[in-house]
Write an enzyme that holds these catalytic residues in place. Structure first.
Site, mmCIF file in Angstrom:
data_model
loop_
_atom_site.group_PDB
_atom_site.id
_atom_site.type_symbol
_atom_site.label_atom_id
_atom_site.label_comp_id
_atom_site.label_asym_id
_atom_site.label_seq_id
_atom_site.Cartn_x
_atom_site.Cartn_y
_atom_site.Cartn_z
ATOM 1 N N HIS A 4 29.698 -50.199 48.237
ATOM 2 C CA HIS A 4 29.862 -49.550 49.509
ATOM 3 C C HIS A 4 28.545 -49.261 50.159
ATOM 4 O O HIS A 4 28.567 -48.875 51.426
ATOM 5 C CB HIS A 4 30.456 -48.222 48.782
ATOM 6 C CG HIS A 4 31.713 -48.294 48.225
ATOM 7 N ND1 HIS A 4 31.441 -48.474 46.541
ATOM 8 C CD2 HIS A 4 32.982 -48.416 48.161
ATOM 9 C CE1 HIS A 4 32.791 -48.609 46.295
ATOM 10 N NE2 HIS A 4 33.614 -48.548 47.275
ATOM 11 N N ARG A 24 26.145 -37.342 61.545
ATOM 12 C CA ARG A 24 24.923 -36.504 61.240
ATOM 13 C C ARG A 24 23.711 -37.275 60.646
ATOM 14 O O ARG A 24 22.481 -37.107 60.887
ATOM 15 C CB ARG A 24 25.217 -35.062 60.521
ATOM 16 C CG ARG A 24 24.202 -34.154 60.444
ATOM 17 C CD ARG A 24 24.601 -32.894 59.398
ATOM 18 N NE ARG A 24 25.563 -32.209 60.423
ATOM 19 C CZ ARG A 24 26.382 -31.368 59.845
ATOM 20 N NH1 ARG A 24 26.343 -31.062 58.580
ATOM 21 N NH2 ARG A 24 27.332 -30.688 60.581
ATOM 22 N N GLY A 88 24.232 -29.889 54.051
ATOM 23 C CA GLY A 88 25.723 -29.603 54.515
ATOM 24 C C GLY A 88 25.936 -28.256 55.264
ATOM 25 O O GLY A 88 25.034 -27.451 55.556
ATOM 26 N N THR A 89 27.340 -28.221 55.305
ATOM 27 C CA THR A 89 27.742 -26.822 55.775
ATOM 28 C C THR A 89 28.653 -26.362 54.661
ATOM 29 O O THR A 89 29.227 -27.312 53.893
ATOM 30 C CB THR A 89 28.655 -27.095 56.977
ATOM 31 O OG1 THR A 89 29.692 -28.007 56.784
ATOM 32 C CG2 THR A 89 27.702 -27.391 58.322
ATOM 33 N N MET A 179 32.024 -28.821 49.335
ATOM 34 C CA MET A 179 32.850 -29.874 48.691
ATOM 35 C C MET A 179 32.156 -31.040 47.917
ATOM 36 O O MET A 179 32.856 -32.104 47.488
ATOM 37 C CB MET A 179 33.955 -30.472 49.535
ATOM 38 C CG MET A 179 34.693 -29.323 50.352
ATOM 39 S SD MET A 179 36.084 -29.842 51.266
ATOM 40 C CE MET A 179 37.286 -30.737 49.963
ATOM 41 N N GLU A 180 30.843 -31.083 47.667
ATOM 42 C CA GLU A 180 30.255 -32.060 47.197
ATOM 43 C C GLU A 180 29.237 -32.005 46.053
ATOM 44 O O GLU A 180 28.764 -32.716 45.178
ATOM 45 C CB GLU A 180 29.221 -33.039 48.088
ATOM 46 C CG GLU A 180 30.630 -33.780 48.984
ATOM 47 C CD GLU A 180 30.904 -32.931 50.301
ATOM 48 O OE1 GLU A 180 30.453 -31.654 50.500
ATOM 49 O OE2 GLU A 180 31.891 -33.077 50.993
ATOM 50 N N ASP A 203 31.203 -21.388 58.416
ATOM 51 C CA ASP A 203 32.338 -20.302 58.595
ATOM 52 C C ASP A 203 32.314 -19.478 57.511
ATOM 53 O O ASP A 203 31.821 -19.533 56.456
ATOM 54 C CB ASP A 203 33.828 -21.209 58.537
ATOM 55 C CG ASP A 203 33.862 -21.975 57.362
ATOM 56 O OD1 ASP A 203 34.535 -21.603 56.443
ATOM 57 O OD2 ASP A 203 33.192 -23.058 57.271
HETATM 58 N N1 HPA Z 1 35.529 -24.802 52.505
HETATM 59 C C1 HPA Z 1 34.822 -25.978 51.886
HETATM 60 N N2 HPA Z 1 33.894 -26.645 52.422
HETATM 61 C C2 HPA Z 1 33.448 -26.414 53.470
HETATM 62 C C3 HPA Z 1 33.755 -25.368 54.174
HETATM 63 C C4 HPA Z 1 34.767 -24.328 53.379
HETATM 64 O O1 HPA Z 1 34.917 -23.263 54.102
HETATM 65 N N3 HPA Z 1 33.074 -25.010 55.325
HETATM 66 C C5 HPA Z 1 32.215 -26.033 55.372
HETATM 67 N N4 HPA Z 1 32.402 -26.887 54.304
#
Ligand code: HPA
Length: 235
Positions: A4, A24, A88-89, A179-180, A203
């Site tokens: 990959h 990104r 990340g976020t 999530m990672e 968020d």
């Molecule tokens: N949940 C999971 N992953 C995320 C979130 C969330 O609210 N915001 C950014 N990544």
């Protein structure tokens, strides 16, 4: 050549940033790197190598979720990468958090199946590399940038079926959900590489509702985190 990440050993630097989003990854390479070379395009999982302040560095997108991230991390290790910093976020879980806050993860609760499979279902605490955490905190302080340092949780699910899930994580002191990171930290231990994770709160989850930051504010916060992460992995 891995399946990959279509590159050969030496194509990636020893230090690599790992955003989820392929665009990104491209933005980071184009904005912060000199001497940029694209190293992967397979499945749109963009990866680049270049230099930052004259030091070799790479960036590779992980995709969303631990199964995708695990494939990419395993293949980066096969290619000789020794230090991976996820950028990340996340969703903020503490009531005093604001969108745009910077979180440095100490640990990532494995609320995902991939990390659990890697340890054959046995109890395990996915933990960031202390050297990377220490360097990130040190460099953030030096820049006068406030940071939250603590535990996060990695979930397989963005849209939680249980509206009370965020509250329970919050009450356990978990700062943020993403999530990672759990599989990154688990593979860091299993493969003997340094793994860290820096996140911008995109968020804040209040009673199951997502409050969102504007695209412009988000870009600025992520840019600042990215620059910090590049200083950390090339230190
Ligand atoms: N949940 C999971 N992953 C995320 C979130 C969330 O609210 N915001 C950014 N990544």
């Amino acid at each position: 050549m891995p399946i990959h990440v279509r590159a050969t050993p030496g194509d990636y630097a020893g230090a690599c940033l790992l955003p989820g989003d392929p665009l990104r990854a491209r933005y980071i390479a184009e904005t912060f790197f000199d001497d940029v070379v694209q190293r992967n395009g397979e499945r749109g999982m963009l990866g680049y190598s270049g230099t930052f302040n004259g030091k070799p560095v790479s960036v590779q997108s992980s995709g969303m979720g631990c199964p995708s991230a695990a494939i990419v991390i395993e293949e980066l290790v096969q290619l000789g990468v020794e230090k991976i910093m996820r950028v990340g976020t996340c969703g903020g879980l503490q009531p005093d958090m604001t969108m745009g806050d910077l979180v440095i993860a100490l640990s990532a609760t494995a609320a995902d199946a991939t990390s659990t499979h890697y340890v054959l279902g046995e109890p395990h605490a996915p933990t960031a590399d202390f050297g990377l955490v220490h360097e990130a905190v040190h460099q953030a302080k030096h820049l006068g940038k406030p940071v939250r340092v603590g535990p996060i949780v990695s979930s397989d699910i963005f849209y939680q079926p249980d509206p009370d899930q965020a509250r329970r994580w919050s009450e356990r002191g978990i700062l943020a959900v993403e999530m990672e990171a759990a599989v990154l930290f688990t593979l860091g231990a299993l493969r003997g590489i340094q793994a860290g994770c820096m996140l911008i709160v995109s968020d804040v989850i209040v009673e199951g509702e997502f409050l969102r930051i504007s695209d412009e504010d988000m870009r600025k916060a992520v840019d600042e985190m990215t620059e910090l992460a590049l200083h950390v992995v090339t230190a």
